[in-house]
Design an enzyme around this catalytic site. Structure first.
Site, PDB file in Angstrom:
ATOM      1  N   SER A   3      -9.974  -5.002   2.613  1.00 54.78           N
ATOM      2  CA  SER A   3      -9.026  -6.032   1.881  1.00 54.78           C
ATOM      3  C   SER A   3      -8.626  -5.007   0.935  1.00 54.78           C
ATOM      4  CB  SER A   3      -9.622  -7.172   1.283  1.00 54.78           C
ATOM      5  OG  SER A   3     -10.376  -7.839   2.398  1.00 54.78           O
ATOM      6  N   ARG A  50     -15.790 -13.261   0.509  1.00 56.79           N
ATOM      7  CA  ARG A  50     -15.795 -12.389   1.661  1.00 56.79           C
ATOM      8  C   ARG A  50     -15.446 -10.781   1.240  1.00 56.79           C
ATOM      9  NH1 ARG A  50     -11.078 -10.978   4.511  1.00 56.79           N
ATOM     10  NH2 ARG A  50     -11.390  -9.557   6.332  1.00 56.79           N
ATOM     11  N   TYR A  57      -2.794  -8.547  16.126  1.00 58.19           N
ATOM     12  CA  TYR A  57      -2.701  -7.614  15.194  1.00 58.19           C
ATOM     13  C   TYR A  57      -3.889  -6.455  15.262  1.00 58.19           C
ATOM     14  CZ  TYR A  57      -3.411  -5.794  10.396  1.00 58.19           C
ATOM     15  OH  TYR A  57      -3.625  -4.579   9.298  1.00 58.19           O
ATOM     16  N   SER A  66      -7.556  -1.262  10.727  1.00 58.90           N
ATOM     17  CA  SER A  66      -8.058  -2.556  10.105  1.00 58.90           C
ATOM     18  C   SER A  66      -9.224  -3.029  10.303  1.00 58.90           C
ATOM     19  CB  SER A  66      -6.949  -3.736  10.263  1.00 58.90           C
ATOM     20  OG  SER A  66      -7.327  -4.887   9.745  1.00 58.90           O
ATOM     21  N   ASN A  67     -10.286  -3.628   9.603  1.00 54.89           N
ATOM     22  CA  ASN A  67     -11.130  -4.379   9.758  1.00 54.89           C
ATOM     23  C   ASN A  67     -11.083  -5.523  11.100  1.00 54.89           C
ATOM     24  OD1 ASN A  67     -11.457  -7.583   8.611  1.00 54.89           O
ATOM     25  ND2 ASN A  67     -10.177  -6.479   7.308  1.00 54.89           N
ATOM     26  N   ASP A  92      10.642   3.117   6.158  1.00 60.45           N
ATOM     27  CA  ASP A  92      10.299   1.733   6.416  1.00 60.45           C
ATOM     28  C   ASP A  92      11.243   0.984   6.781  1.00 60.45           C
ATOM     29  OD1 ASP A  92       8.042  -0.101   4.530  1.00 60.45           O
ATOM     30  OD2 ASP A  92       9.617  -1.051   5.770  1.00 60.45           O
ATOM     31  N   LEU A 144       0.770  -1.270  -0.111  1.00 61.87           N
ATOM     32  CA  LEU A 144      -0.021  -0.030   0.106  1.00 61.87           C
ATOM     33  C   LEU A 144       0.858   1.239   0.030  1.00 61.87           C
ATOM     34  CD1 LEU A 144      -2.992  -0.948   2.356  1.00 61.87           C
ATOM     35  CD2 LEU A 144      -2.691  -1.392   0.066  1.00 61.87           C
ATOM     36  N   PHE A 162       1.328   3.811   7.783  1.00 60.98           N
ATOM     37  CA  PHE A 162       1.029   2.524   7.181  1.00 60.98           C
ATOM     38  C   PHE A 162       1.883   1.482   7.564  1.00 60.98           C
ATOM     39  CE2 PHE A 162      -2.684   2.841   4.152  1.00 60.98           C
ATOM     40  CZ  PHE A 162      -3.001   4.198   4.388  1.00 60.98           C
TER      41      PHE A 162
END
Ligand code: 15L
Length: 274
Positions: A168, A177, A139, A114-115, A37, A18, A75
């Protein structure tokens, strides 16, 4: 012509899938980016971008990277379910370092939640942004913690933050899903543009899904930042309906396969234990 933020934008997790999409899109808008990163940046750097390797566990490095930045797109960190010891430093201590840097710079944080922070809600539920947090692992728990940290830093220190509960985000959906959870790269990039440029956000939560007909998610703060997704997973419905697993929790809960990782509870089929 899109506006250009007054101060540079710090992007953590820049070398990830991402992060690279965001680097391409935002540098294409002419924005000045500070990229970081723990892994090297795997592509040639676009114009107006500087990259420096850093570990989120290193608070001094994060403070230095954030110097002069007006927004932190966070991120970075562990992005899948892992043992607690592996999540702890990048995702828990790392978030503290990000928020301390934001406080010092008077910067806004845009957090890739996140979901999986709400993964144990049933798929039959339609959730609003103020639903109960029900993380489906360490997580997801770190993402719930990040959202709460944002709320605390807003109320206590006035640090604005926008928390996107990403479903996602892949090139395309790959199972049933994801007809509900899919978020296109383009919708994600436009979200980050809007969340950075919005005049005022306070601390808010936005569902990170494209305009999918079978979404699990409802009300959120998208009007505050002026974002509406324009893509959708709907054209994959014929191809992906029935693409499911044989795992009980995976197909029952919104978090999908993460709810089955290391699960030891055996009474899931019994409605008395819901
Ligand atoms: C996530 O939060 C992960 O980062 C990603 O790898 C996917 O597993 C996604 O959630 C998902 O739930 O599909």
């Amino acid at each position: 012509m899109s506006q250009i933020p007054a101060r540079p934008v710090l992007l953590t997790g820049a070398s990830g899938a991402l992060g690279r999409q965001l680097t391409k899109y935002l540098s294409g808008l002419g924005w000045t980016l500070v990229l970081t990163d723990i892994a090297p940046f795997p592509e040639p750097l676009p114009p107006n971008c500087r990259f420096e390797r850093a570990d989120l566990a290193d608070g001094v490095a994060i403070l230095r990277l954030a110097e002069g930045c007006g927004t932190i797109l966070h991120f970075g960190g562990v992005s899948v379910e892992r043992p607690f010891s592996e999540v702890l430093m990048p995702n828990i201590a790392g978030l503290y370092h990000i928020y301390e840097a934001a406080r010092r710079e008077k910067a806004r944080v845009i957090f890739a939640s996140s979901n999986h922070s709400i993964g144990f809600h049933e798929r039959s539920e339609k959730l609003d942004d103020d639903c109960q947090m029900l993380p489906d692992g360490y997580y997801g728990l770190s993402k719930a913690y990040g959202e709460l940290m944002g709320r605390m830093y807003w109320y206590k220190h006035g640090v604005e933050n926008v928390n996107i509960r990403i479903g996602s985000s892949l090139p395309e959906p790959i199972n049933e899903r994801m007809l509900s959870t899919y978020l296109s790269f383009d919708d994600l990039c436009r979200f980050c543009e809007r969340a950075t440029l919005a005049e005022r956000t306070e601390s808010c939560v936005i569902w990170g899904a494209s305009a999918n007909k079978s979404s699990f998610w409802g009300k959120d703060a998208r009007e505050t930042i002026g974002w509406e997704p324009t893509d959708s997973a709907d054209s994959f419905a014929a191809q992906l309906t029935g693409v499911v697993t044989k795992e009980a929790a995976t197909e029952r809960y919104q978090g999908g396969p993460y709810t089955d990782i290391d699960r030891t509870r055996v009474d899931l089929a019994n409605p008395l234990f819901r």
